[in-house]
Design an enzyme around this catalytic site. Structure first.
Site, mmCIF file in Angstrom:
data_model
loop_
_atom_site.group_PDB
_atom_site.id
_atom_site.type_symbol
_atom_site.label_atom_id
_atom_site.label_comp_id
_atom_site.label_asym_id
_atom_site.label_seq_id
_atom_site.Cartn_x
_atom_site.Cartn_y
_atom_site.Cartn_z
ATOM 1 N N LYS A 1 57.835 -41.109 45.451
ATOM 2 C CA LYS A 1 57.008 -39.997 44.988
ATOM 3 C C LYS A 1 57.902 -38.780 44.741
ATOM 4 O O LYS A 1 58.872 -38.557 45.479
ATOM 5 C CB LYS A 1 55.977 -39.697 46.083
ATOM 6 C CG LYS A 1 54.981 -38.600 45.753
ATOM 7 C CD LYS A 1 53.991 -38.440 46.912
ATOM 8 C CE LYS A 1 52.883 -37.450 46.591
ATOM 9 N NZ LYS A 1 51.840 -37.447 47.627
ATOM 10 N N SER B 1 47.493 -37.836 45.670
ATOM 11 C CA SER B 1 48.552 -37.271 44.852
ATOM 12 C C SER B 1 49.720 -38.223 44.595
ATOM 13 O O SER B 1 50.609 -37.915 43.802
ATOM 14 C CB SER B 1 49.079 -35.990 45.513
ATOM 15 O OG SER B 1 49.570 -36.267 46.817
ATOM 16 N N GLY C 1 45.143 -36.093 52.654
ATOM 17 C CA GLY C 1 43.687 -36.207 52.625
ATOM 18 C C GLY C 1 43.250 -37.507 51.970
ATOM 19 O O GLY C 1 42.094 -37.687 51.604
ATOM 20 N N GLY C 2 44.240 -38.417 51.804
ATOM 21 C CA GLY C 2 43.978 -39.680 51.119
ATOM 22 C C GLY C 2 44.967 -39.923 50.000
ATOM 23 O O GLY C 2 44.791 -40.815 49.174
ATOM 24 N N SER C 3 46.061 -39.150 49.967
ATOM 25 C CA SER C 3 46.996 -39.171 48.836
ATOM 26 C C SER C 3 47.736 -40.486 48.624
ATOM 27 O O SER C 3 48.287 -40.718 47.561
ATOM 28 C CB SER C 3 48.012 -38.038 48.964
ATOM 29 O OG SER C 3 47.384 -36.813 48.664
#
Length: 547
Positions: A119, A194, A216-218
């Site tokens: 990433k 993200s 938050g769930g990326s």
């Protein structure tokens, strides 16, 4: 006006230069693959790309598969996915040198010869970590993050960096520099975020193993939206040193670094490789807990809690069916399933997640956008810019007929130090109560819904509240992973016509539209364990995957 125009044109020049570098990266990849194919015309690329990670590493380690064959097979496929989905921001050309220098002698690392993708926000020496911000262009970092250092020591070859949404605080994947990344399964859908570039690249087969972050769930959104697996460990199980955060210094909601891949076994192998002496010595703030093989390979029946909804974001028909079918299959496989009752998720979401992340009223987050060309498509920005008194007035006015809007307005405001400490204390109490409820039911793990199917491009920024299923486990700091279990059927699509949501507000109406037209797209479930029980969580994910 003239100064403003000059500044803006300067920023556009930087964007243009970054886009040209991205294009050059793809040309370099193309040339490298072409050279390799001319020299090795008989290499069966498809058979290499079809190998699962454990088998691939075995062949690389015993020398039956040449390292460069694997590397260029993935560079070629990654190039194809970059062209189709716009997932890659930069090719790490030094990876070719690493391939040439690699010698299959002595003790080989667990990921010897494995090409891995990273990433954008994970530092890699000599390359930018932009987070989609123009101010971060042409600021190559001085050293690798700890995770990248350990991956290299384990023989892995980082070969590309992948796209993210501007600021990382979004579950879409779009920024002004590199543009929108598309879902490889359906280009009109978001790949999630993200860690969206990773989701698209791995979902399309252009990388066998990637690494991202999750606040938050990326990690879990891209995996669910692209039909693959991802794992968010407890916040401090893997080193975050050299990994750039969307909101540095924020401690209320725990972010984590984790792997993303097509299969659970690949996630487990990556955790096994990272949880080693190298990581513990490079970052002494990480607990020296090696991978627990015994827990991961156990075949004891599990006692599994489950719920179908959080009574905050109404699940799509396919989400609900995914939980019901998985529950039934787990019972058939000899496990015990116990209903788990979630309490006050609306309160936890607004008062712990939103208020926790933006406890300064969003001031530090807003500063990141200063001097940028265009502000992110995040609808929250106008809210952060408003004074507290205005938020309070609007919150009071909207409370009777738009309770969620009212709560959102009330939760994004500047807090005093005293209020922040009280908030941290309240989150810790909530965590202890959740654990007590878990232990009272004598649970090993939990089966939970995961938002899906993939939403249309442009919908995630409008539906920030829909992170409730994932962000809960960042606030609790529990390990959580995602496994695809089914696909949207015609029946699910028909049933969606009756979707109204729990609040029947604008968010609920938008959610129904965002889910629409998804027949054939994957739907996942979330697997959760207690803090530091990563191996148990992965073992549960493996059970779900093999059902």
């Amino acid at each position: 006006l003239l100064l403003r125009w000059r500044r803006r044109s300067g920023l556009w020049r930087k964007v243009k230069a970054a886009q040209q570098r991205q294009e050059r990266s793809l040309v370099q990849m193309e040339m490298a693959v072409q050279r390799f194919r001319e020299q090795h015309p008989s290499v069966n690329v498809v058979s290499i790309l079809n190998l699962p990670l454990p088998e691939l590493t075995k062949k690389l380690r015993d020398g039956s598969l040449p390292l460069e064959h694997v590397f260029y097979a993935y560079v070629g496929k990654a190039l194809q996915m970059a062209t189709e989905t716009n997932c890659i921001t930069e090719y790490l050309q030094e990876s070719e040198t690493q391939v040439q220098k690699a010698k299959p002698s002595g003790k080989l690392g667990l990921l010897y010869g494995v090409p891995v993708s990273l990433k954008d926000s994970i530092d890699c020496q000599g390359h930018d970590s932009t987070l989609g911000f123009i101010k971060n262009i042409n600021k190559p970092v001085a050293e690798d993050s700890v995770v990248v250092q350990v991956l290299r020591r384990q023989g892995a070859i980082p070969f590309v960096k992948t796209n993210v949404p501007q600021s990382l605080i979004s579950y879409d994947c779009n920024n002004l520099i590199f543009g929108q990344t598309f879902n490889p399964l359906l280009y009109t859908r978001s790949p999630g975020g993200s860690t969206g570039g990773e989701g698209a690249l791995i979902g399309g087969g252009g990388s066998i193993l990637g690494f991202g972050t999750d606040l938050g769930g990326s990690l879990r959104f891209p995996a669910a939206f692209c039909g693959i697996c991802a794992f968010k460990p407890t916040g401090n199980r893997l080193s975050k040193k050299g990994v750039i955060s969307g909101i540095p210094g924020q401690k209320a909601v725990a972010a984590a670094v984790g792997p993303i891949a097509k299969h659970v076994e690949s996630l487990a192998l990556s955790m096994r490789a990272l949880l080693c002496e190298d990581m513990f010595s490079l970052d002494s703030s990480v607990p020296p807990l090696p991978f627990n093989e015994e827990v991961y390979s156990s075949t004891q029946p599990l006692r599994i809690g489950y719920y179908e909804t959080d009574f905050f974001t109404m699940p799509s028909p396919a989400m609900r069916r995914a939980i019901r079918e998985t529950k039934q299959l787990l019972e058939d496989a000899g496990h015990t399933l116990v209903p788990f009752e979630l309490m006050n998720i609306d309160y936890a979401f607004f008062n712990f997640c939103v208020k926790g992340v933006f406890a300064d009223g969003g001031a530090s987050f807003l500063r990141k956008f200063k001097g940028e060309l265009e502000e992110s498509s995040l609808g929250l920005l106008w809210l952060m810019k408003s004074p507290n008194w205005l938020k309070n007035v609007l919150s009071w006015i909207t409370k009777p007929f738009m309770p969620r809007v009212s709560a959102m307005l009330a939760s994004i405001r500047a807090n005093t130090v005293d209020e922040v400490w009280s908030l941290h204390h309240e989150i810790e109490e909530f965590r202890q109560q959740f654990i007590a409820q878990w232990k009272k039911l004598n649970l090993d793990v939990m089966l939970c819904p995961m938002l899906g199917p993939a939403l249309g491009i442009g919908y995630p920024p409008k539906l920030s509240v829909a992170v409730s299923y994932t962000m809960l486990y960042n606030a609790l700091d529990f390990p959580a992973g995602v496994v695809p279990v089914t696909m949207v059927t015609d029946e699910d699509e028909e049933e969606l016509k009756g979707y109204q949501g729990y609040f029947r507000d604008w968010w609920d109406r938008t959610m129904a539209k965002a889910f629409h037209g998804s027949v054939g797209l994957p739907v996942s479930v979330q697997c959760v364990a207690l803090p530091w029980q990563e191996e148990l969580c992965l073992r549960f994910m493996k059970e779900v995957e093999t059902l």
